[in-house]
Design an enzyme around this catalytic site. Sequence first.
Site, PDB file in Angstrom:
ATOM      1  N   CYS A 154      -1.271   0.848  -1.662  1.00 19.10           N
ATOM      2  CA  CYS A 154      -2.437   1.351  -1.498  1.00 19.10           C
ATOM      3  C   CYS A 154      -3.524   1.201  -2.738  1.00 19.10           C
ATOM      4  O   CYS A 154      -3.511   0.006  -2.785  1.00 19.10           O
ATOM      5  CB  CYS A 154      -2.217   3.051  -1.352  1.00 19.10           C
ATOM      6  SG  CYS A 154      -3.665   3.900  -0.728  1.00 19.10           S
ATOM      7  N   HIS A 167       2.160   3.784   3.074  1.00 20.86           N
ATOM      8  CA  HIS A 167       2.856   4.449   1.981  1.00 20.86           C
ATOM      9  C   HIS A 167       4.122   4.959   2.644  1.00 20.86           C
ATOM     10  O   HIS A 167       4.737   5.599   2.958  1.00 20.86           O
ATOM     11  CB  HIS A 167       2.328   5.704   1.718  1.00 20.86           C
ATOM     12  CG  HIS A 167       1.022   5.924   1.120  1.00 20.86           C
ATOM     13  ND1 HIS A 167       0.880   5.779  -0.504  1.00 20.86           N
ATOM     14  CD2 HIS A 167      -0.330   5.998   1.576  1.00 20.86           C
ATOM     15  CE1 HIS A 167      -0.279   5.751  -0.709  1.00 20.86           C
ATOM     16  NE2 HIS A 167      -1.210   5.943   0.382  1.00 20.86           N
ATOM     17  N   GLU A 183       6.761   5.396   0.473  1.00 15.65           N
ATOM     18  CA  GLU A 183       7.164   6.659  -0.278  1.00 15.65           C
ATOM     19  C   GLU A 183       7.030   8.029   0.409  1.00 15.65           C
ATOM     20  O   GLU A 183       7.609   8.897  -0.009  1.00 15.65           O
ATOM     21  CB  GLU A 183       6.708   6.418  -1.520  1.00 15.65           C
ATOM     22  CG  GLU A 183       5.294   7.238  -1.847  1.00 15.65           C
ATOM     23  CD  GLU A 183       4.118   6.110  -1.575  1.00 15.65           C
ATOM     24  OE1 GLU A 183       4.618   5.007  -0.957  1.00 15.65           O
ATOM     25  OE2 GLU A 183       2.928   6.293  -2.030  1.00 15.65           O
TER      26      GLU A 183
END
Lengths: 80, 226
Positions: free
Chosen positions: B86, B198, B200
């Site tokens: 990002c 994302h 994660e």
Amino acid sequence: MKARVTVMPKSGVLDPQGKAIGRALSSLGFAGVGEVRAGKVIELELAETDPERAKAAAEEMARRLLANPVIESFRVEIAG
Amino acid sequence: MRAGIVVFPGTNRERDIALALSRAGADVAWLWHRDTDLPIGLDLVVLPGGFSYGDYLRCGAIAARAPIMQAVARHAARGGLVLGVCNGFQILCEAGILPGALVRNATLRFLASDCLLRVERTDTPFTALYRAGQVIRCPMAHGDGNYVADEETLDRLEGEGLVAFRYVTERGEAVAEAARNIAGIFTPNRRVLGLMPHPENAVDPLTGGEDGLALFLSLVQASAVS
């Protein structure tokens, strides 16, 4: 001296802000507005007193930070 | 594997990345934007998501010129692993480590939703544990996520197989506004990855799936064999 750096989206690069401004103008009833492009103006107060050197310095700042050459073009003006 | 996570003023997903890396079995070190060197023995540098320097000037522009970025560029140049997510992807582009730029979403809306990504290749340290062509679900959260580059650069990225992930629909069709539906790209040696979504935030079934975990497990596996 003062340098004014105008940074604009390169032609061909999508400018959604410009488009949104254009749509808002037309919704306000302003007719006859063609393409709208939105950029930014950065004013620099420079210690340099020679206009040529001030311009060269501001251009270097624009190349290295103020504008991203992938998506933006810039123009530097020196005002006394 | 030793991973270093860079924190700039305004970074806000560093703990999410740390959690994902720890879950995959990596050791995590914190790196500060003013540092001029990386700790010795670091395998991976991560530039997390957030709004570094308040997104002033352009997203990632100021962070890309922070002292630590010279050390990150040297790490990348010697073949070290770098992951930018990002805002981290925006920083890698602004730093010139990856080509192109991320510009304002065409809708002008901040996009915060899940998206589907197609894994374009699996012979990389980031994607080895995915299946070729696998479609994964990941959250995305960005206002400036529209990838752009000139046609020549886009052709080169495709020709050299440097597109890492593309946005697709449930049926695998291309969807997004980003150039050629690009969600993430590699450097030519495939040791640096930048992507907008994302992974994660997709490492736990309790919070919307774990399709992102394989990326971090792949990285741990890659540094174990190298």
